[in-house]
Design an enzyme around this catalytic site. Sequence first.
Site, PDB file in Angstrom:
ATOM      1  N   HIS A  73       0.828  -1.210   0.000  1.00  0.00           N
ATOM      2  CA  HIS A  73       0.000   0.000   0.000  1.00  0.00           C
ATOM      3  C   HIS A  73       0.866   1.267   0.000  1.00  0.00           C
ATOM      4  O   HIS A  73       0.482   2.295   0.546  1.00  0.00           O
ATOM      5  CB  HIS A  73      -0.965   0.017   1.190  1.00  0.00           C
ATOM      6  CG  HIS A  73      -1.950  -1.101   1.184  1.00  0.00           C
ATOM      7  ND1 HIS A  73      -3.115  -1.067   0.445  1.00  0.00           N
ATOM      8  CD2 HIS A  73      -1.944  -2.297   1.811  1.00  0.00           C
ATOM      9  CE1 HIS A  73      -3.784  -2.194   0.632  1.00  0.00           C
ATOM     10  NE2 HIS A  73      -3.088  -2.952   1.454  1.00  0.00           N
ATOM     11  N   ASN A 145     -10.079  -3.255   1.792  1.00  0.00           N
ATOM     12  CA  ASN A 145      -9.722  -3.262   0.370  1.00  0.00           C
ATOM     13  C   ASN A 145     -10.974  -3.074  -0.468  1.00  0.00           C
ATOM     14  O   ASN A 145     -12.091  -3.016   0.060  1.00  0.00           O
ATOM     15  CB  ASN A 145      -9.052  -4.594  -0.013  1.00  0.00           C
ATOM     16  CG  ASN A 145      -7.668  -4.750   0.577  1.00  0.00           C
ATOM     17  OD1 ASN A 145      -6.934  -3.787   0.735  1.00  0.00           O
ATOM     18  ND2 ASN A 145      -7.305  -5.981   0.922  1.00  0.00           N
TER      19      ASN A 145
END
Length: 690
Positions: A73, A145
């Site tokens: 990320h 997510n």
Amino acid sequence: MSDSNTVTGNGGETHQRAAGDSPVLTTNHGVPVSDNQNSLKSGARGPTLLEDFVLREKIFHFDHERIPERIVHARGSGAHGVFEATDDISDLSKAAVFTKGEQTEVFVRFSTVAGGAGSVDTPRDVRGFAVKFYTCEGNWDLVGNNIPVFFIQDAIKFPDLVHSVKMEADRAYPQAGSAHDTFWDWASLMPETTHMLMWAMSDRTLPRSFRTMEGFGVHTFKLVNDDGKASFVKFHWKPRLGLQSTIWDEALKLQAADNDYQRRDLWEAIDTGAFPQWDLGIQVFDEDFARAQPYDVLDATKLIPEDDVPVRIIGTLTLNRNPDNFFAETEQVAFLPTNIVPGIDFSNDPLLQGRLFSYLDTQNSRLGTTNFHQIPINAPRCPFGNFQRDGKMQTHVPKGRANYEPNSLAAHGEDGGPRESAERGFTTVNAATGPDEQGDKLRIRAELFADHYSQARLFYRSQTEIEQAHIASSFVFELSKVGVLDQVPPRMVANLRNVDENLAARVADGLGIDLPEKAAPAREPVDMAPSDALSIHKNMKNTLEGRSVGILVTDGSDGGEIDALVAAVTAAKGKAVLVAPRVGGATLADGSKRKADGQLAGTPSQIFDAVAIVVSAEGCAALVKEAAAVQFVMDAFGHLKAIGASDAAKPLLDKAGVERDAGVTDLGDGFVAAAARRFYDREPGVRTLA
């Protein structure tokens, strides 16, 4: 300090100075700086002196401007906003954030997963969707997510997943993609990844923008009410603009056209007042429901079908402010699954349990101090106090000697520090809510965790034919990138036979390999009723709101046609963008000059959701010889977008190989209606699908 803007040094060089009403330039400690252009030397051409503290501080700070990037990320985009609770769920949770009408500040960070901070916005990848709620009872971080399931069931496998999908260890490539040996070697040996792979190979990992993708908490959590009653819960974010994705070829070309496409889209939407919104939904169920399912609700590779437990909308998230400073906010924000508030609790999901340790450890390493919670973007908005003291970069100045509890210092007139709140403090509910959650601690997984294929089959069979073709083509592309490990593609296809025989056959055919023997499942999959909620195409909205239309104009274009088209797009809540061959725009048929928003070579059709060609005969004749113009139309057609064209544009459409269909229209209301959707029926005629 001189009042003039410049002074001249001995060599006649002009040096900038702070002057007038400008703030005085100082060191980090407030010492005024007399010259920020020249280091202190022993003579004009002599060595630089160590005593130059201005130079040393400036270089020292520069040397340490970058912090270690996130392991995953790393590439993220953030925004501030507000969450408003819109439904009363006090029977389910005592969390103040869910009090109907309560408005809570939030910071949201979207991200790709596999690539580094300097990678691109649009690879085939999972997208992170992390929300920090600054509630009146402390920070709650919902770290999720854009896909409701995950690759693995147990956090002990997370380092293996990340190592396999990141750049290969010996050669440091490929960047930001899973189409390579090590990932597919690992995944093909891990049948539990199959369900997630179906999602990853679908268009879910090619979102058109952050504004048009869903978010999921992934794990099963618990809601706890005032009576201590616990219910299982799954969290969902539903975009108000509906779901949208790109085409694979389009995503590739977007990378070339604009590495920052999704980051820019989010920033500009907020900057222009088109605030992105999502509804927060919950799926709530009890232990009896959990025990009755053919899968384990604590298994992060499984979802709860919305047809079995409908999503209940309980609030709305609105992003309404861009960060003031990317580093201070988006880069330094620290999301922790352990940030949880009374009324919400953890389940025994083994993937979640591992994350509870990992994130805190990671943030301490990344931000360099246990006091990272004092960074403004991470600090709670409610009063807080404890007996944690000292550490690197401590910015608070606790007074007195109370750094422990219990203490009786207050009885002597001293500040005894904060006191525990037995009434509203966080308490976890009894973890052993079912018969399978008791007993010795073991390195084992529950039997239902062994079903790796049923929900993968459910996902695949819930897609439209075109979406299924995209999934098959994605597997073919990714597995075609596997190099010397020639045993991997057959092994992966053998797994896919447990999902769908037709899918496996299509992938094998696309790879040019024989269909391998079906892999023996650890637990036989079962058929589940298809669910429309799992399909992007079945959840698309035919609307221009939040979308843009590129209008290609040339010298001699009809200004009235342009104005009418812009007005129609604007009335449909879309954004009209004029594109011309030259930076300065175009001279219209009536002699007036029309400024363009973008120049053709640098504004390809991938940026738009539909295109219109409003050209003159002379302008079209020139465009037919211009590769960028032909590609502009060719790509729009190949990416299944609506194309509106004036009569004079026909030679350009012919040169681009555009054939008339429902999405290729004249200018006018018909085009505006067509621009609100994509024409997937066109796809088999423009590209080969597995």
